[in-house]
Scaffold this motif. Structure first.
Motif, PDB file in Angstrom:
ATOM      1  N   PHE A 186       0.812  -1.209   0.000  1.00  0.00           N
ATOM      2  CA  PHE A 186       0.000   0.000   0.000  1.00  0.00           C
ATOM      3  C   PHE A 186       0.856   1.274   0.000  1.00  0.00           C
ATOM      4  N   SER A 187       2.146   1.128  -0.124  1.00  0.00           N
ATOM      5  CA  SER A 187       3.045   2.256   0.152  1.00  0.00           C
ATOM      6  C   SER A 187       3.213   3.213  -1.021  1.00  0.00           C
ATOM      7  N   ALA A 188       3.637   4.421  -0.695  1.00  0.00           N
ATOM      8  CA  ALA A 188       3.953   5.421  -1.718  1.00  0.00           C
ATOM      9  C   ALA A 188       5.131   4.960  -2.571  1.00  0.00           C
ATOM     10  N   THR A 189       6.070   4.279  -1.948  1.00  0.00           N
ATOM     11  CA  THR A 189       7.211   3.757  -2.708  1.00  0.00           C
ATOM     12  C   THR A 189       6.750   2.811  -3.804  1.00  0.00           C
ATOM     13  N   SER A 190       5.775   1.976  -3.461  1.00  0.00           N
ATOM     14  CA  SER A 190       5.288   1.039  -4.473  1.00  0.00           C
ATOM     15  C   SER A 190       4.667   1.803  -5.636  1.00  0.00           C
ATOM     16  N   PHE A 191       3.986   2.903  -5.325  1.00  0.00           N
ATOM     17  CA  PHE A 191       3.431   3.716  -6.422  1.00  0.00           C
ATOM     18  C   PHE A 191       4.543   4.205  -7.333  1.00  0.00           C
ATOM     19  N   ASP A 192       5.573   4.799  -6.757  1.00  0.00           N
ATOM     20  CA  ASP A 192       6.664   5.344  -7.577  1.00  0.00           C
ATOM     21  C   ASP A 192       7.230   4.285  -8.514  1.00  0.00           C
ATOM     22  N   LEU A 232       9.534  -4.993  -3.799  1.00  0.00           N
ATOM     23  CA  LEU A 232       8.479  -4.860  -4.789  1.00  0.00           C
ATOM     24  C   LEU A 232       8.964  -5.392  -6.134  1.00  0.00           C
ATOM     25  N   PHE A 281       6.031   1.228  -9.519  1.00  0.00           N
ATOM     26  CA  PHE A 281       5.162   0.658 -10.551  1.00  0.00           C
ATOM     27  C   PHE A 281       4.773   1.725 -11.585  1.00  0.00           C
ATOM     28  N   ALA A 282       4.586   2.954 -11.120  1.00  0.00           N
ATOM     29  CA  ALA A 282       4.225   4.022 -12.066  1.00  0.00           C
ATOM     30  C   ALA A 282       5.339   4.232 -13.083  1.00  0.00           C
ATOM     31  N   ALA A 320       5.022   1.559 -15.702  1.00  0.00           N
ATOM     32  CA  ALA A 320       3.849   1.726 -16.558  1.00  0.00           C
ATOM     33  C   ALA A 320       4.021   2.890 -17.525  1.00  0.00           C
ATOM     34  N   VAL A 321       4.582   3.993 -17.040  1.00  0.00           N
ATOM     35  CA  VAL A 321       4.758   5.171 -17.905  1.00  0.00           C
ATOM     36  C   VAL A 321       5.691   4.822 -19.074  1.00  0.00           C
TER      37      VAL A 321
END
Lengths: 528, 528
Positions: A40-46, A97, A48-49, A52-53
């Protein structure tokens, strides 16, 4: 696996009046058993984003002319299963991750999908969306504004009103008295409008059920080419599939207004209460736009509700050039437009318009006092105030819904609606040009003059007996789909199977149409 | 504003058999009149994605404890209008892509939204989603796999089967004979299941309408706390709102099985054909889980279809620890689970399960031959083959739908389902702890033992007359919502207004619950 969010932090915004609570001791959570929090972490967002980008950027720059790769479902399932982590519960995320696994999943998704960005894709009403809108879909996914209630989706409810005003202006509706709600797909919009029509015209049907009225057996009139989502509404809402009146079509596969008037009169004479007419603009099979002006005349004279399923071509309202094709839509009681079709935003985003906004509340009329414990009281406050006037809760089928309207508003705000209008005009012009081109070829036959950006045709090689034409189209469709560079669809019309091209990609031009013709001729030669 | 996609490019993948078509001359498009194409460009994706990724990263790292900022709708509308480009048609995009405007729109969206990431947010069943799933939503937005048909959504249809197998295993269903479809929200899943029940139990109602049968007036039994999306289904599907049988609740606000059996028997004696019972797991108001085992017993004995609206707590099936709370769900004919609630993926993603998979086709039974021109033939091919067995087209209300199931499959594949199960367990434990804590405070009263992660309670300062308790809760809710750091909801139960906390954020702990108590006491003091 450390993460800023997992560090010990005082709830910094806490009001002094909040006293001195026991502050959470987040530091304890870095123990092994708390690894799940990393998902659920912000790091995981960075991480994976970033993947994807990159992948999306590559996809958008891909230039191949390609069809679809159909995979064996069982093999694909095995491949998908193999991509799933085998970490045992509790041990998961120990190794951090897994961006590499994520990249492989994105690749698999692109490989198995339809290639809407390819100039070879002409199969259905799907388009690549405007990239800014797709990006915004990630924003609304991460930070939901459930748009049914003002409190939860303030900007979405405001955007509804802005978009409503913009459409209203273009058809000379009074934006103070009309209404628009956004909903999840045209199937749901059509159902909603027809239930509103039923409740409005068959008094008592909401409370007592949809049985016979004093005026006869409740009946819904639809064109013979109506989309299946419309033609099954009578079954769903308790009218019964037997009580559909099918309106005959003219040579352009539009409802024939003259025959429609006669058919409705005859049905009434036989004890049928025709309370709703559903017209199309345009039809799924050929993009035909029914004669809305004439149908509005018939409906108005007989006190019938006219709903227009304008899922596909309702977008034409935004172009001065093609808007006249929808002449008469302003006299309908309701109509819907799929923004995820010809407004090029992500699905599902459907706009449902009511000429008389007061009717919008009639679809799902509801009294909070019906229930002792009033389960809806957490959303429907008794106080009718400025905020509740903005919200769609009482008019929407959904309780939770995406703020999908914001994708459309965003595009409008960033670029101006002209970018949509110009793309629509380009596609409509292209379709007309393809129609003229195919008309002149000796071995092709067009089925209809195109009202929209859909064109149905047959390949008829010299000497092919009439009895084998449909079989050839079917074989061509199969072959093109699985082996070709181009991907068209097929449709059955009056017992004939014909090929169908839907022009949704503005990078397609006549060069591609000519290449398609060449590929079809070549394939027909191989089929023999 | 130049863009690689606008450069002249030969359709590189073109088959030699395609002949030598006139190649598109993209270079012409760089003229001023073609600026609209930039709105669709890969470059625009890069630029807007960079802004969004930054903004989302900041949001996810924000630590404030905060409620919601309610804006005046008219003022917000003016602000949104002011953000819209004033470029004249034709002149748009001349100055390039406006990332600054995009950034301001994202800021406005975050400012006006509910703060689901804040530890102050306890208002409703909305959670921040798992970031990887939100990222994947952008992937599926840019490259649609419309998931109703295998051809268009191969991976999505395969993922449906995998998720179905995983759930089936946990309730000992045979995955070969049960079925699962994904749909757009629990409102639609409940409607679908109840129409399937109606068509199955009231023969002829699909074709002839939902009128009386030989067995009496069609009637649906629901608990008094049923969600409003359930309680209005009878009105929508032609049964009529008058033909709802309300089943009484016990002290924990679950359907009382004993009273339910008696109520159903009495209704039948009076000529009612109770063909469907809808149970909740858990209810929206308090999270109550109805006695599913006992209700299944009653339904089975009487030949009634049992549907369980498990939108909220159906997720418990994924945790060995809390799964027993749903004992009996495996005997239901159908149940639904909102993955966008307690499975923490973006909305809308609802799973609808049928114990007997054959019944799934009964909701919207459809014969392609109904229509002369067979408008559905472009999707429903007569050939039943390996691919069509994988697809949900005939069972889904939607025609176009998002491949939303992939967000859930992705999370499962990347992390293992344990990350979801552990979060659920944390939230359920926290709710129980909050319940025990509030129970012991002299100036608070809890309304129910929590079955899920929802807790309703009242603040009752010493000396407050009974007659003023509800008014105080309403005032507290108003004040907290608009001024407080914490944001709870309210619900009316048996004529009382009570406060309601929904624990959806795993960063909330007992420290925050204690801070909420302090804030409520302080607010009550100021209200006086």
């Amino acid at each position: 696996v450390s993460d800023k969010r997992l560090a010990a932090v005082a709830p910094s915004g806490m009001s002094p009046s909040g006293g001195a609570p026991n502050l959470p001791d987040h530091s304890q959570r870095e123990s092994a058993g708390e690894d799940w929090r990393n998902a659920f972490s912000a790091t995981s967002f960075d991480q994976f984003a970033a993947v994807a980008v990159d992948k999306i950027g590559e996809l958008l720059r891909r230039q191949a002319v390609e069809g679809v790769t159909l995979e064996d479902p069982a093999a694909l399932m095995a491949e998908a299963r193999a991509l799933m982590t085998t970490n045992e519960p509790g041990a998961s995320l120990e190794s951090g991750l897994d961006t590499e696994r994520f990249a492989r999943i994105v690749d698999l998704y692109f490989r198995t999908g339809i290639k809407v960005g390819s100039t070879g894709y002409m199969a259905r009403q799907f388009s690549r969306v405007i990239p800014a809108a797709a990006v915004f879909d990630m924003v609304t996914a991460i930070a939901p504004q459930p748009a049914t209630f003002y409190e939860a989706g303030q900007l979405a409810n405001v955007a509804d009103k802005i978009i409503c005003q913009e459409f209203a202006r273009r058809i000379s509706w009074n934006h103070e008295t009309c209404d628009m709600i956004t909903t999840s797909g045209a199937s749901l919009a059509n159902l909603t409008a027809i239930v509103a029509a039923r409740n409005d015209r068959l008094s008592g049907s909401w409370a007592a059920g949809a049985a016979s009225t004093a005026r006869g057996i409740p009946t819904i009139a639809v064109g013979e080419d109506a989309h299946y989502s419309v033609s099954r509404v009578p079954g769903i809402i308790g009218i019964g599939q037997d009580n559909i009146l099918k309106l005959p079509l003219n040579g352009r596969r539009q409802i024939c207004a003259l025959s429609a008037a006669a058919a409705i009169e005859a049905a009434r004479a036989k004890g049928r209460d025709v309370f709703c007419i559903v017209a199309s603009a345009g039809s799924t099979s050929v993009g035909a736009i029914d004669p809305l002006e004439e149908l509005a005349e018939i409906a108005q004279a007989a006190g019938i509700w006219l709903h227009v399923d304008a899922a596909h071509s309702g977008a034409f309202l935004l172009s001065d050039k093609v808007r006249p094709r929808l002449r008469g839509i302003e006299r309908a009681d309701s109509f819907c437009v799929d923004a995820h079709k010809m407004l090029f935003v992500p699905s599902l985003c459907t706009l449902l318009f009511y000429r008389d906004g007061a009717k919008a509340r009639g679809a799902f009329s509801q009294q909070a006092s019906d229930f002792a414990s009033n389960p809806a009281s957490y959303v429907f406050d008794d106080r009718e105030d400025a905020m509740s006037r903005f919200e769609s809760g009482g008019k929407n089928f959904e309780c939770t819904k995406r703020p999908a309207i914001l994708n459309l508003w965003l595009v409008w705000a960033l670029f101006g609606v002209d970018v949509i209008a110009q793309k629509i005009e380009y596609l409509v012009d292209l379709t007309w040009e393809a129609y003229r081109y195919l008309s002149l070829l000796p071995d092709f036959a067009v089925i209809h003059e195109p009202d929209s950006n859909i064109l149905c045709f047959e390949h008829r090689p010299h000497g092919l007996p009439d009895g084998r034409v449909s079989a050839l189209q079917r074989a061509l469709w199969d072959r093109l789909r699985t082996e070709g560079k181009f991907f068209v669809s097929k449709v059955d019309i009056d017992g004939r199977t014909v090929l169908r091209a839907v022009f949704m990609n503005h990078e397609i031009d006549m060069g591609h149409v000519k290449a398609l013709v060449a590929e079809i001729r070549h394939a027909a030669g191989e089929i023999g």
